[in-house]
Every structure is written in structure tokens, then in C-alpha cells.
Design an enzyme around this catalytic site. Sequence first.
Site, PDB file in Angstrom:
ATOM      1  CG  ASP A 158      -7.687 -80.151  77.945  1.00 21.68           C
ATOM      2  OD1 ASP A 158      -6.816 -79.281  77.893  1.00 21.68           O
ATOM      3  OD2 ASP A 158      -8.575 -80.196  78.828  1.00 21.68           O
TER       4      ASP A 158
ATOM      5  CD  GLU B  38     -11.244 -98.252  61.779  1.00 25.92           C
ATOM      6  OE1 GLU B  38     -11.403 -98.513  62.996  1.00 25.92           O
ATOM      7  OE2 GLU B  38     -12.124 -97.710  61.079  1.00 25.92           O
TER       8      GLU B  38
HETATM    9  C1  NOJ Z   1      -5.470 -77.679  79.796  1.00 26.88           C
HETATM   10  C2  NOJ Z   1      -5.758 -76.541  78.886  1.00 26.88           C
HETATM   11  O1  NOJ Z   1      -4.609 -76.221  78.166  1.00 26.88           O
HETATM   12  C3  NOJ Z   1      -6.225 -75.408  79.755  1.00 26.88           C
HETATM   13  O2  NOJ Z   1      -6.328 -74.199  79.045  1.00 26.88           O
HETATM   14  C4  NOJ Z   1      -7.546 -75.795  80.366  1.00 26.88           C
HETATM   15  O3  NOJ Z   1      -7.949 -74.785  81.261  1.00 26.88           O
HETATM   16  C5  NOJ Z   1      -7.431 -77.110  81.121  1.00 26.88           C
HETATM   17  N1  NOJ Z   1      -6.697 -78.102  80.417  1.00 26.88           N
HETATM   18  C6  NOJ Z   1      -8.808 -77.669  81.392  1.00 26.88           C
HETATM   19  O4  NOJ Z   1      -9.392 -78.085  80.190  1.00 26.88           O
END
Ligand code: NOJ
Length: 580
Positions: free
Chosen positions: A227, A279
Site C-alpha cells: 500500500d 531468503e
Molecule cells: C491505497 C489503498 O488502495 C486505499 O484504499 C487506501 O485508502 C489508501 N492507500 C490508504 O491506505
Amino acid sequence: MTVDEPTTTTGQPFPAPATTDDPTWWRSAVVYQIYPRSFADADSDGTGDVAGMIEKLPYLHQLGVDAVWVSPWYPSPLADGGYDVADYTDISPDFGTLDQADEFVARAHALGIRVLIDLVPNHCSDAHPMFQAALAAGPGSPERDLFVFRDGRGEDGSEPPTNWLAVFGGSAWERVTEPDGTPGQWYLHLFAPEQPDWNWDNPKVFAFFESVIRFWFDRGIDGFRIDVADSMKVDPTFPDMPVDPATGLATREKYVGSPIFDRHDIGEIHAHWRSIADEYQAKGMGTKTFVSEAYLTPASRLVQYVRPGHLQTTFNFDALLCEWGAASQRNVIDLTIAAHAEVGAPPTWVLANHDVPRVVTRYGRPRSGMRFTPEGVHPDDLMLSWNDLVGTPIDLELGRRRARAAALLELALPGGAYVYQGDELALEEVEDLPEEALQDPVWLRSEHTVRGRDGCRVPIPWSGDRPPYGFGTATPWLPQPSHWGPLTAQAQDGVPGSHLELYRAALGVRGQHPALGDGTLRWVDSGPEVLHFSRGQGFECLVNFGEAPVELPAGAQVLVASGDVTSGVLDTDTAVWLQV
Ligand code: NOJ
């Protein structure tokens, strides 16, 4: 039921395991995104769950995907749909248990489906015990140093430490009340205030995430979707950002040198994670992979994340953001392929996800792309821009025709591809959700002016002719439209020409054809309105973006077509795969 000998819900044995450790599997993989809340609700409480995911594995197997990516399934107060993680090594009780997660992985593997899960390393939930400990421990404590706490500006510290803005609106800083009851420090949250940012300059944060990654690798997970992979590092001098004259506020642009995005040293984190994956691979524990989520442009900047020794793949959002048009699409494809070739990584194509309007809806509007320029796409203010289109004229039939063609284009391009749940059913964005149902923090943070992303997260219709369409038996957490009966998986199953059967056919061919997946393409000139390329071994793909029908090459065998090509011509907004 044991995880060693999986059986289907009907008691029949699954087919023999198909997972062999091909160390390059991720270069060609088609990965299906599961958003667990909205996928399948086995315990009928209105929210999807892991048991529902297990039940639907045979469906995914029949669809023909190579892997799944599961959006966060961790305990979470759901301030941001699960991207506010309260415990990185457990499963949300709403979704099930760790044992069920293990069972899901074992059963997926038995079907030859690999499993990626979401890693959310930039921030956690304010309910995370480590953040709660940081609040309790007070300024200057080691607990606080795991997060980004600063004193405020102004005489009484009542001004945020910088002018940085949160992605979901408002300041990126939130002031806390200290344990003694006085107004205190501020903490950084690039997203919602309920999502405090970790301090990646603290080695303990490094070590903590290493333990999380190992926890899941040890359980057999095949990799992680990272993310906001471009946001963990911040400029330690905490400079203000330039002010955008249009708003009088800090710019939202991810400019080179931004104090909060794509910092020069972010690759150290990626390289460390890659070394952990390597690893495991060296120990014979399977090929582990990462896919980075970073809305970064141009592609030459993005591919730094997948240079040797770093993450293996990164979503290519330029294609997602690109309008439906031959010249723009070709431009994006060329820029993407060239940039990835520089670093030896395969491109990763993606038409949609849980953050953007559904592809059918995007392509059904006259304005189908986002601010595309020859240098790439500017991803700032995306949600605002899309919000402006809600309620403007739309032709869903056109959108569906184009979405079919787009699927064949995506799946024919060199590299890997992602399919967002429900796109194989041609679901459209639900743009008329009642306001009281909206849960996206964007809706709250924009003071109810930007509806946000709930419209693409509406629970999947599996069967029947009215809500909840076999999603479960309870009222789903977001209401489904009353007209989705013909779009259920059951209604499309076995129906020639249905969207679902198109996906099954395309994935079937892709799984067999030696030219598809990783590799290269060669353009064939068929005029300015047609994208036509060959992939070797006699495979060709044509997409007609123009008004006029296009003659298909004589003598070619049709492998899959997104529309009727029996007359030997390719109509507008139609794609075909040929064996020549
Ligand atoms: C990207 C994620 O796909 C989204 O849903 C989220 O709100 C933001 N990152 C923050 O984590």
C-alpha cells in the site's frame, strides 16, 4: 475438515495441486483482487468473510486466474475500509480466524492459485496498541518515536508543524491531548487522522515490519501488495510544501523532491523486503513477490521501484487513467513497456481496483480518462475529478462494450495483469448510493462534498434476481442496485457472449498460448484508430477504437473476440485475438 486434504463445499475432492515453483510466475500472472468485505458473505452478517472466499475458490479456479490479492483482512476499526490496521498478524473477527486464513491459502494452493495479501506499511490504525502506547507515553518517549510526532508551530504550538495536506482532505497533522490533559504534540497522518504514519527512520519500525512479513511468509503467503509504496519516508527537515496558487494550500502534486512522496531513500525499504523474499526463495520456501501501489508518473520514475534488487512489480496506473482512444492508449503502452525494459521488469496492467470508478462507468462517459499528457498522467486530485463526473451523461452499454475490448487488450499485453472483483461480471459503479450509506473517509473529510470510493465496493451479485443476490442472506453493508439480476455470476455462467464467459475464454487462451504473458510485442500498422500488435507464435491482437469497421486479416483463426466478428470485420470498440 483438514487443510491437508481439501475438498469442495460439496465434498468433492479438488483437482490435483497445480502449483509448481516457477520462479518467474509473477512476470506473467493474472491476479484477481478480492476486497473481502464485499466478496462473499458465508456467515450472512452483511459483510464478506474468509469462509466466503473459501467457498468461491472453485469459481476463481474456473475463471482461470493465477493468483489472488486480498485487500486488508486484518482487525480494523474500518475508518478507511481496513487500510487502518489494528493488528498486522491476525484476521478481523468480522472476516473470520487465522485458521480460516490458513485454510484459504492451502485450498487456493491446491487449486494452483497463489495468494498475495495487503501490507500497509505507511500507517496503522489509531487503535493499534503501539499507537495507543505512544499516546500514553508522552513527548520524547521511545514509544512516540515509532510514529511521526512533532511540536506545533506558533507560541502555544497550536499550528500544525507543516502545511502538508492529507490525501483525504484537511491537514496531514492531528493534535493530541497529552496524558496530563493539556493540548500537546501533533502526529502525521498522510491519510485519515485515524491512520497515524509510522516513523520509518526508526530501526524498530523496520524490524517490526520484517517480523510481519516473515509471519505471513511462514504461513505460506506468496507475496504482498504494498500500500502506498512511495510514501513511507518523509523529509527529516520537515519543510513546508509550495503553495498552489489555485487553492492557497500546499500543493498535492507528487513533484520530484516532495517531502512526503517518493523520497530518494525509499528504495532502502523495498530492497530490504526483497532480501527477505529472496531468503525464503533460497531456502526452497517458494518464490515470494511484491507489487507496489504508487501513483507515480512518468513511468521512468515509477520503474525505479522495480529495478533489480527491489520490488518485482508495480501497478501501472497510467493505463488505468488513460482515456479510451487509440493514440493515448498506444502512447501509454509504449512508455510503459520502454520504461520497464530499462530495468528488466515486466509491466503490470490494471484496469480498476477498489479506489477508482468501475471500468464500465469510466468508459461509458465522453471523458473517459484523466488529464493524460505525453509525459504521463497527473494523478493529483483524482477523486475530485472523478467526483465531478458523477451525474453527468453516461452510456453504460458503450461502457460495457469498451470494457470487454479493454479486457482483451489488457490480457494480451506483455507482463502481468490484475482483475478487480466484479469486473469480470461487467458491474458498473453504483453512483446513487444513499448518502447515509457512504463510509469512505473521503466523504466525511470533504464535509460531504466528495462521495468517494464506495460505489466500486458494492457487494458482488452471485445469484438470484434481487438483493442480496447470493452475496449472503443478510442485508449487505452497502446496498446493491435492484437491476443487477442479469449480471450475477449465475446468470452469466455458461451463456455464450456474456462478460464472464469472455473473461473465462480469454484467461483460458492466455493460460495456454506460449506467446502471452511475459515478453514483448510488435506493432502492426492498421491505421490510426486501430491498435494491432503481434506477440510471436502467430498471436495477434486488434482493438478498433474508430467508428469505421476494420477488415480482419484473411485466413486468421479467431481465438477470442469481444464482439461479433463472424462477418470478418471488427466493429467499433471491439477487440479480437487471432492466430494467424
Ligand atoms: C491505497 C489503498 O488502495 C486505499 O484504499 C487506501 O485508502 C489508501 N492507500 C490508504 O491506505
